[in-house]
Design a protein around this motif. Sequence first.
Motif, PDB file in Angstrom:
ATOM      1  N   VAL A 119      -9.486  -1.162  -6.688  1.00  8.57           N
ATOM      2  CA  VAL A 119      -9.152  -0.446  -7.930  1.00  8.57           C
ATOM      3  C   VAL A 119      -9.837   0.914  -7.957  1.00  8.57           C
ATOM      4  O   VAL A 119      -9.208   1.924  -8.303  1.00  8.57           O
ATOM      5  CB  VAL A 119      -9.554  -1.292  -9.155  1.00  8.57           C
ATOM      6  N   TYR A 120     -11.122   0.971  -7.596  1.00  8.20           N
ATOM      7  CA  TYR A 120     -11.828   2.256  -7.585  1.00  8.20           C
ATOM      8  C   TYR A 120     -11.193   3.223  -6.579  1.00  8.20           C
ATOM      9  O   TYR A 120     -11.071   4.421  -6.853  1.00  8.20           O
ATOM     10  CB  TYR A 120     -13.306   2.047  -7.252  1.00  8.20           C
ATOM     11  N   HIS A 121     -10.795   2.705  -5.433  1.00  3.11           N
ATOM     12  CA  HIS A 121     -10.156   3.557  -4.424  1.00  3.11           C
ATOM     13  C   HIS A 121      -8.838   4.118  -4.947  1.00  3.11           C
ATOM     14  O   HIS A 121      -8.573   5.322  -4.840  1.00  3.11           O
ATOM     15  CB  HIS A 121      -9.916   2.756  -3.149  1.00  3.11           C
ATOM     16  N   LEU A 122      -8.016   3.263  -5.527  1.00  5.33           N
ATOM     17  CA  LEU A 122      -6.725   3.711  -6.055  1.00  5.33           C
ATOM     18  C   LEU A 122      -6.910   4.689  -7.214  1.00  5.33           C
ATOM     19  O   LEU A 122      -6.202   5.693  -7.314  1.00  5.33           O
ATOM     20  CB  LEU A 122      -5.899   2.503  -6.507  1.00  5.33           C
ATOM     21  N   LEU A 123      -7.856   4.395  -8.085  1.00  6.54           N
ATOM     22  CA  LEU A 123      -8.110   5.295  -9.217  1.00  6.54           C
ATOM     23  C   LEU A 123      -8.571   6.665  -8.733  1.00  6.54           C
ATOM     24  O   LEU A 123      -8.219   7.691  -9.321  1.00  6.54           O
ATOM     25  CB  LEU A 123      -9.154   4.680 -10.155  1.00  6.54           C
ATOM     26  N   GLY A 124      -9.352   6.681  -7.654  1.00  7.14           N
ATOM     27  CA  GLY A 124      -9.798   7.956  -7.114  1.00  7.14           C
ATOM     28  C   GLY A 124      -8.640   8.812  -6.627  1.00  7.14           C
ATOM     29  O   GLY A 124      -8.583  10.024  -6.872  1.00  7.14           O
ATOM     30  N   VAL A 125      -7.709   8.178  -5.927  1.00  9.54           N
ATOM     31  CA  VAL A 125      -6.533   8.912  -5.447  1.00  9.54           C
ATOM     32  C   VAL A 125      -5.666   9.366  -6.622  1.00  9.54           C
ATOM     33  O   VAL A 125      -5.183  10.499  -6.655  1.00  9.54           O
ATOM     34  CB  VAL A 125      -5.713   8.026  -4.478  1.00  9.54           C
ATOM     35  N   MET A 126      -5.498   8.495  -7.596  1.00 10.07           N
ATOM     36  CA  MET A 126      -4.684   8.835  -8.765  1.00 10.07           C
ATOM     37  C   MET A 126      -5.331   9.954  -9.581  1.00 10.07           C
ATOM     38  O   MET A 126      -4.640  10.826 -10.112  1.00 10.07           O
ATOM     39  CB  MET A 126      -4.472   7.584  -9.626  1.00 10.07           C
ATOM     40  N   GLU A 127      -6.665   9.925  -9.668  1.00  6.94           N
ATOM     41  CA  GLU A 127      -7.366  10.993 -10.386  1.00  6.94           C
ATOM     42  C   GLU A 127      -7.198  12.326  -9.673  1.00  6.94           C
ATOM     43  O   GLU A 127      -6.962  13.367 -10.301  1.00  6.94           O
ATOM     44  CB  GLU A 127      -8.851  10.655 -10.517  1.00  6.94           C
ATOM     45  N   ALA A 128      -7.295  12.307  -8.339  1.00  4.71           N
ATOM     46  CA  ALA A 128      -7.140  13.539  -7.564  1.00  4.71           C
ATOM     47  C   ALA A 128      -5.754  14.145  -7.733  1.00  4.71           C
ATOM     48  O   ALA A 128      -5.582  15.360  -7.629  1.00  4.71           O
ATOM     49  CB  ALA A 128      -7.408  13.252  -6.085  1.00  4.71           C
TER      50      ALA A 128
END
Length: 335
Positions: A119-128
């Motif tokens: 989830v943290y990995h996906l959120l990081g990409v989505m935030e970017a």
Amino acid sequence: MPAISPAVSHQPEATQSTPAPRPAAQSAAETVPEAGTVAGIVAETAAETVAETVPVVAVAGPAAPTAPKAARRAAGAKVASKVPAAENTLRILKLLASKRGPMAASNIATALDLPRSSVYHLLGVMEANGFVLHLHEEQRYGLGISAFELSSAYSRQEPLSRLGRPMLASLVDAIGESAHLAVLHGRDVLYIVEERAKNRPSLVTDVGVRLPSHLTASGRAILAALPKSQVRALYPNAAAFTARHETESPIMKYSALSSHLDQVRQRGYATEHGEVTPGFGSIAAAVTDHVGWPTAAVAVTFLEDKLPADQWPVLAARIQKVADELSIRIHGRPA
């Protein structure tokens, strides 16, 4: 896109007779549909993703022959289901869109039964990419500007009217009465599609017209599908209620509206008896989105003396069927 062949590890001849297991990446490549189609594009992307995530298997013997292109043109939908990162990204977006406020990453992981690290990995990409916004002080994530841009693009493309117009036209052809599609706009309903039946009187419900929602079948269908607290916020006092004619509507205070909406919920459809135009009646059903929120209402209007009261439920069932089909078409669910 070229077929994916497994890597070869040269072994002694004695071991080369052992059948080589086929990597998952090759299996995915062999089920890609025809290039140039939507399914083909999705499938090719899926095959690339699988190839990146599946370790290369060392096998004995000569390299397996490249799969014929024709053999890779089947079962694209099955390949698409093997892209968990894309699917989980969309699940996160849908979850955030269904909530009234931002969520902590841990709560997202729990709600979707996903590993926190993923989830943290996906959120990081989505935030970017601007699809989520990280509120550092609150340690929560909400929807970002890119998600808003998608929503704005959805509105600009007028999907409701584009999808609804042919469905209403078919309904009008079948029943011989006029039909319309309306959305809630403040305390009013705004008509976005109007399909007139031949040899029927003209109506006031033209495209772009706004009418008080509590007076119309369309508005009542939508209000009945809203939380009661939301309806109360729209109608906080007697000043919020208006009538169109000298004969006052029976719904001119919140208690009357609340009681009427309870009847709509129990019956499954909304009605109106001459409160917009004397002599005309209407029946409406709500169109809902993927979380059950009312997006619009499908309604049919007719001369009341031409349709006996015992036939209203039959017509309501046909209207509800169209509303349910439109709910599904907009990726929602039936009311």
